[in-house]
Each structure stands twice: as C-alpha cells, then as structure tokens.
Design an enzyme around this catalytic site. Structure first.
Site, PDB file in Angstrom:
ATOM      1  N   ASP A 131      47.054  36.241  40.207  1.00 48.22           N
ATOM      2  CA  ASP A 131      45.846  35.505  40.593  1.00 48.22           C
ATOM      3  C   ASP A 131      46.198  34.087  41.053  1.00 48.22           C
ATOM      4  O   ASP A 131      45.345  33.386  41.601  1.00 48.22           O
ATOM      5  CB  ASP A 131      44.890  35.407  39.394  1.00 48.22           C
ATOM      6  CG  ASP A 131      43.706  36.346  39.520  1.00 48.22           C
ATOM      7  OD1 ASP A 131      43.491  36.876  40.632  1.00 48.22           O
ATOM      8  OD2 ASP A 131      43.004  36.548  38.515  1.00 48.22           O
ATOM      9  N   GLN A 133      40.737  39.418  33.839  1.00 50.15           N
ATOM     10  CA  GLN A 133      39.482  39.394  34.599  1.00 50.15           C
ATOM     11  C   GLN A 133      38.568  38.302  34.043  1.00 50.15           C
ATOM     12  O   GLN A 133      38.281  38.266  32.853  1.00 50.15           O
ATOM     13  CB  GLN A 133      38.799  40.775  34.508  1.00 50.15           C
ATOM     14  CG  GLN A 133      37.517  40.887  35.314  1.00 50.15           C
ATOM     15  CD  GLN A 133      37.733  40.797  36.825  1.00 50.15           C
ATOM     16  OE1 GLN A 133      38.709  41.304  37.348  1.00 50.15           O
ATOM     17  NE2 GLN A 133      36.832  40.127  37.516  1.00 50.15           N
ATOM     18  N   LYS A 162      40.056  47.223  41.637  1.00 50.56           N
ATOM     19  CA  LYS A 162      41.451  46.759  41.689  1.00 50.56           C
ATOM     20  C   LYS A 162      42.396  47.882  41.274  1.00 50.56           C
ATOM     21  O   LYS A 162      43.450  48.087  41.871  1.00 50.56           O
ATOM     22  CB  LYS A 162      41.629  45.542  40.770  1.00 50.56           C
ATOM     23  CG  LYS A 162      40.928  44.303  41.315  1.00 50.56           C
ATOM     24  CD  LYS A 162      40.814  43.168  40.307  1.00 50.56           C
ATOM     25  CE  LYS A 162      39.960  42.044  40.889  1.00 50.56           C
ATOM     26  NZ  LYS A 162      39.707  40.938  39.954  1.00 50.56           N
TER      27      LYS A 162
END
Ligand code: NAP
Length: 293
Positions: free
Chosen positions: A121, A98, A54
C-alpha cells in the site's frame, strides 16, 4: 467542449494483462510465486467487498492470495501478531491491512508494523519518507494509478499547473509528491483553502479526492483542463443516477462541457488502484528474490 472520457477500466485491464505476463516470467525465472496477504478486521461489508476484489484480482494474474480475517473485537496486539506472522512468511510478498479498522484500533500505528519491503500500500513511514526524498520504494496504489491514467492520456506534466484537492496521507500527499517528481507545479487544497473554486480554476490538471459528491462544478475548471475524480461515495442508485450507486467529487455532466478529458465514477480511478496493488506485489516479490539471491 465535450471532454473525452478517460477509460480507467480499459487502462487497468491493460495493466493487469501485462502484469499476468510479467508474473509468469517471474515464476519461470525464480521458481517463486508472488503472494499477497490481505488482513481484514471486522465485518464491514464495503471493506469485505474490497478485500474480495483484491483476492480475486490477485489469483487472476497468477499470484497467491492469502486471506486473513480477525473478529471486530480483535485487540491491537492480536492484529500486530498477525502482521508479524505475515512479515516473516517467505511465501508472502506483500501485506495489506484493509482500512479503516474498527474504532478501538489505531490504523496508522498498525500499518506502520508492516515490513517496508512488503508494504504494497506504500503507507508505512519508511515508504512515505522514501517517496518524499525521491528515492525508490513502494508507492501508494491510487496515486500511482492516477499517474498511469495521465501518462496513457498523453498529459504533459512538466511545468503544468496541477491542483490536488485533499491532503490525506493515503492519497493527496503522495499524489502531490508524484506530480512534483514529474516537474508539475503543484498546489494542494484542503478544507481550509480559501477561494477553492478559483484556485482549482488555475489547474491544467485538476485532481479531486475529497469524498463530497459533485462538489467540483464547472466553475472550478479551466477550459481544456484534464480532470481526475478520485472521490467515491456510495449513495442509493437513484441518488447517484447509476446502477452502482457510486458518485464522485466532480459534477461529471457539467464539467464534461468544460474539460478536455475526464474520468468517470465508476470506471475511472477505482480500477487502477487494484491494478497498482498487484504491480506493487510483483515489485516486492522481485526485490525479495534479488535479496535472497
Ligand atoms: P480523507 O482522508 O477524508 O481526506 C479528505 C480530504 O478532503 C482532506 O484533506 C480534507 O481536508 C479535504 N476536504 C474535506 N472537505 C473539503 C472541502 N469542503 N473543500 C476542500 N477540501 C476538503 O479522504 P481520502 O482517504 O483521501 O479519500 C478521499 C476520497 O477519495 C473518498 O471519497 C475516498 O473514497 C476516495 N478514494 C478512492 C480511491 C479509489 O481507489 N478510487 C482510493 C482512495 C480514496 P482537511 O485535511 O482539511 O480535513
């Protein structure tokens, strides 16, 4: 029938190339640089690889990556404080915790602390609620990536029977909502679904997100259906019959004989997730710039 392969790697590369141009235009117009912060708690090797990917992808499209790492033993309050600092930092457009976090932490309570405008997200209760109400918001990246694969494959969703196997907050539920918003008739299956194979065999579009290698066989698939394999389990390269060791939920060889189009694993849905994380980061930066103007 031999299914055509939906090349997620190529489609994701196209999305990222376009994003690179959009980021450059955004910088010219606003004088700002979109920034993506990742927060990794602990040293799980797979998570570290995902975070590294990422970070690199972010820099490649001209955004600023912020890499925050906390030790495996970090407390809830320590992680929460890091998230609050990033929420308050104007250089950070998007914040991603994460998952999974170590067992002593509650990942969903921590995720809920991310400022909804920076929730790239799309997993905070605010953004999940906005999706459910059909109102604008940041949407989860993997389901958005699947929608793009379907769009670029020319799949007509209006009135189509879509079956999603898996009902997680991360994927299955938002996937179902996005399909519904495009007027598909959506069925969501899970571990208690009866006659799973025959429910799946109704689908014009079958999407599997379970995490059980090759569980979707040819008998689950209507001839001519479009099959999207979100599952991703790491086996040894020998067990997986490929170099990466990654294997999906779909028995690719058998299902390719029945479906009209299918995503491979690897190289299908996986690359789309990062592309849409970057797109969400730009979207967040654009909204923040509008708010500040
Ligand atoms: P998850 O939270 O573990 O959810 C799995 C879902 O599968 C649950 O809803 C579960 O049902 C259902 N399930 C389990 N066994 C089943 C069975 N025998 N028959 C029917 N349904 C069954 O997983 P997730 O986070 O959604 O991820 C699913 C898979 O997608 C994983 O392999 C993950 O690695 C992959 N994934 C890939 C990406 C990507 O970028 N490519 C992104 C996200 C996820 P219950 O709810 O009844 O337990």
């Amino acid at each position: 029938m031999s299914a055509s392969i939906i090349d997620g790697k190529a489609i994701a590369a196209g999305v990222r190339a376009k994003l690179g141009e959009e980021v450059a235009a955004f910088k010219r117009v606003t004088g700002r640089v979109p920034g993506l912060a990742t927060v990794l708690v602990g040293e799980d090797p797979a998570s570290a690889v995902y975070v590294g990917g990422k970070q690199r992808a972010c820099a490649e499209v001209g955004m600023t990556p912020f890499d925050r790492r906390l030790p495996a033993g970090a407390s809830f309050d320590q992680v929460a404080e890091e998230l609050q600092v990033l929420n308050a930092d104007d250089a950070v457009s998007g914040v991603l915790l994460q998952l999974p976090v170590p067992d002593h932490l509650d990942g969903s309570s921590l995720t809920a602390l991310v400022e909804p405008d920076k929730d790239v997200d799309g997993l905070t209760p605010v953004n999940a609620g906005l999706l459910s109400l059909g109102r604008p918001g940041l949407r989860p990246c993997t389901p958005m990536g699947v929608m793009e694969l379907l769009a670029q494959t020319g799949v007509a969703l209006e009135g189509a029977e879509a079956v999603v196997v898996g009902r997680s907050n991360l994927f299955g539920k938002p996937m179902a909502q996005l399909l519904l918003a495009e007027n598909a008739t959506v069925t969501v299956c899970h571990s208690r679904t009866r006659e799973l194979a025959s429910v799946c065999a109704r689908a014009d579009v079958l999407i599997a997100a379970v995490g059980r290698p090759r569980m979707i066989g040819a008998d689950f698939v209507k001839p001519g259906a479009v099959v999207i394999d979100v599952g991703q389990v790491r086996l040894t390269p020998q067990e997986a019959h490929n170099k990466s060791g990654l294997v999906g939920d779909v028995d690719f060889a058998a299902v390719s004989e029945v479906a009209s189009a299918i995503t491979p694993v690897p190289g299908g849905v996986g690359p789309m997730t990062i592309a849409f994380l970057l797109r969400n980061t730009l979207l967040a930066a654009e909204r923040q710039a509008e708010g500040a103007a």
